[in-house]
Design an enzyme around this catalytic site. Structure first.
Site, PDB file in Angstrom:
ATOM      1  CB  CYS A   1      -0.897   0.100   1.144  1.00  0.00           C
ATOM      2  SG  CYS A   1      -2.172  -1.096   1.322  1.00  0.00           S
TER       3      CYS A   1
ATOM      4  NE  ARG B   1      -1.762 -10.962  -4.237  1.00  0.00           N
ATOM      5  CZ  ARG B   1      -3.288 -10.495  -3.686  1.00  0.00           C
ATOM      6  NH1 ARG B   1      -3.667  -9.618  -4.423  1.00  0.00           N
ATOM      7  NH2 ARG B   1      -3.641 -10.879  -2.349  1.00  0.00           N
TER       8      ARG B   1
ATOM      9  CB  CYS C   1      -3.295  -1.923  -2.122  1.00  0.00           C
ATOM     10  SG  CYS C   1      -4.928  -1.664  -1.345  1.00  0.00           S
TER      11      CYS C   1
ATOM     12  CB  CYS D   1      -4.290   2.916  -1.469  1.00  0.00           C
ATOM     13  SG  CYS D   1      -2.852   1.574  -1.256  1.00  0.00           S
TER      14      CYS D   1
ATOM     15  CG  ASP E   1      18.531  35.746 -14.224  1.00  0.00           C
ATOM     16  OD1 ASP E   1      18.095  35.481 -15.291  1.00  0.00           O
ATOM     17  OD2 ASP E   1      17.919  36.438 -13.446  1.00  0.00           O
TER      18      ASP E   1
HETATM   19 ZN   LIG Z   1      -3.788  -0.204   0.057  1.00  0.00          ZN
END
Ligand SMILES: [Zn+2]
Length: 539
Positions: A64, A93, A95, A98, A469
């Site tokens: 997440c 894996r 999410c 989110c 500059d």
């Molecule tokens: Zn999540």
């Protein structure tokens, strides 16, 4: 729930088997991942940390973002990773709630590893398609094993894993945010064929691409060849400051800033189109609407737009340097989150920089408008956009005196255009900024100021600084560029951001004191320079 405090800074929670070959403790220590900071950020869902680390949740097996709306897991059940690829490598894996693929990118300046920053830039431009890790390492001038070690130390994953995760994330974004057929997504995200794409998505998400799309709940269908993306950033983001800078320099007919959005015409691989960018403050994101006929170019375009709007910037790191200067500290406090605007096209930006030598921003913008209407290809299809910026092939032989450009500057632009046409200068795939800038300065009429300005806006070098500059010198109250350079030592490695704040201050003091300045001085040179911002440069 209050954050748990632990006496040892880099001590993580108990490890479990899911981490496989990764030694979690060494991993966290080497990558400067501060467990307590991560923990506090996670528990408070702090958006300033979004994209700086990822959270693997044992049990659910997903990873997440720090802003995840999912129920907060117990500390002993989470692991922290410095990149999405590292979490994926450890068996987690992405999410589905989110959406890690939507998090802001990895900050541009990763500790001391310039090599990793450069490698990430090259992977962002063309993936690892042209030759893999060996070729990438060779271009960076290091051995492939060393590059792998650097990646593991800073990102917790190998270059291949990083490139694969980026590809997968982009595919997921296209599934969720567009209505493109899956066959086109497979190609646009670099999977090559639908079979590999289907297998890749199923393996990671345990769902088919079609099932994922049905979860995405797209609300507004887009007309043909139009794509709508949300690109997230780590707040704060000073959108008005970004727009004001771009508005003052918008090339008439090619760029337009109105109603809180930026719009421009684009040409890529022989096709024309445009894109428009506006702010979605509630979601800490920029909304990008692209009209373009070739979905295969979307990956490149999104990466370019992300760079153009400086979305990877890590304000928390930048502000620490700028705060050390008493003048900047007040500005940073009052207007946090000013970014360094990049550009769509390096050649176009360099040409604009040459046009702007020794004249006002307003004067340079008028010249650019005349250049575009005389030499640019007509364009229609979007309000306020009438032309495409002329490409190097056209400007290499253009009679630029017809637009009122002084002969010397016209010669410089033609020489730059010819060098790009001949392949001597390439704005893409730059590995070594200094070598590139030296090449640029070989062109007569391109000096230190122009080179530093190009480094700042076309190469995204956070430490580039056009110390000669006039606007910067005036605002900082010093008389010479060497004095300014000495003072700017404290702002490293973020001098480009300091320059943005100083220019910002210059334009504000001009607005407040313009009458006074005019009544005091009657010299034509001063009147000509109505805006001290980024003008009258000594090249
Ligand atoms: Zn999540």
């Amino acid at each position: 729930m209050p954050p748990r405090v632990n006496a040892t800074w880099d001590r993580g929670p108990k490890t479990s088997g899911i981490l496989g070959w990764v030694d979690y403790h060494r991993f966290a220590r080497d990558m400067n991942l501060d467990w307590q900071v991560c923990s506090r950020a996670r528990l408070s869902r702090d958006a300033r940390f979004d994209g700086k680390f990822f959270i693997g949740v044992i049990g659910s097996g997903v990873y997440c973002r720090p802003i995840s709306p999912a129920p907060t897991a117990k500390e002993k059940n989470v692991r922290y990773f410095p990149s999405a690829a590292a979490a994926a490598e450890s068996g987690f894996r992405p999410c589905l709630r989110c959406r890690p693929e939507s998090s802001p990118g990895t900050p541009a300046w990763l500790g001391t590893s310039n090599t990793v920053s450069r490698a990430l830039r090259l992977i962002g431009e063309s993936g690892l398609e042209d030759g893999g890790v060996e070729v990438l390492a060779e271009r960076l001038g290091v051995g492939s094993r060393h590059l792998r070690r650097l990646f593991l130390r800073h990102l917790g994953a190998t270059p291949i894993a990083v490139a694969q995760t980026r590809r997968l994330h982009f595919a997921k974004k296209l599934i969720d945010e567009t209505s493109l057929p899956m066959s086109q997504i497979a190609l646009a995200s670099g999977f090559g064929c639908v079979r590999r794409f289907n297998a890749g998505i199923r393996k990671v998400y345990h769902r088919t691409p079609t099932q994922i799309r049905s979860l995405a709940r797209q609300t507004d269908a887009q007309p043909g060849n139009q794509y709508l993306f949300r690109l997230q950033f780590r707040p704060p983001y000073h959108w008005n400051g970004m727009l004001a800078f771009l508005a003052a320099r918008a090339t008439p007919g090619v760029e337009a800033v109105e109603g809180g959005s930026y719009r421009r015409s684009i040409s890529l691989n022989g096709r024309d189109g445009y894109f428009e960018v506006s702010l979605d403050e509630r979601r800490d994101a920029l909304v990008v609407r692209i009209q373009f006929g070739d979905p295969l170019s979307l990956f490149f375009m999104i990466e370019r737009i992300r760079a153009m709007f400086d979305l990877n910037a890590d304000w928390a790191a930048i502000v620490q340097s700028l705060r050390t200067d008493s003048v900047l500290a007040r500005r940073v406090e009052a207007d946090p989150g000013l970014r360094v605007p990049g550009c769509w096209n390096g050649f176009e930006l360099a040409t604009r920089a040459i046009l702007g030598q020794q004249i006002t921003v307003k004067g340079a913008t008028a010249l650019a408008g005349r250049m575009v209407s005389s030499f640019g290809k007509p364009f229609s299809g979007a309000t306020g956009l009438t032309h495409l910026f002329p490409p190097p092939e056209v400007l290499a032989d253009a009679k630029l005196s017809s637009i009122g450009l002084p002969g010397k500057r016209a010669a410089t632009i033609r020489a730059l255009a010819r060098a790009v046409c001949d392949g001597q200068i390439r704005f893409e795939g730059i590995v070594e900024s200094d070598a590139f800038l030296n090449q640029l300065r070989n062109i007569s009429g391109i000096g230190k100021w122009t080179a530093q300005y190009v480094a700042m806006r076309a190469l995204g070098e956070p430490d580039a600084f056009p110390s000669g500059d006039l606007g910067l010198l005036r605002t900082s109250g010093v008389v010479s560029s060497s004095e300014l350079e000495r003072r700017a030592e404290a702002w490293r490695p973020w001098r480009a951001y300091a320059a943005m704040y100083l220019w910002n201050m210059a334009s504000e003091s001009r607005v407040r004191g313009s009458r006074l300045v005019c009544s005091k001085t009657h010299k034509p040179t001063v009147e000509r320079i109505t805006s001290p911002q980024n003008v009258s440069v000594v090249v």
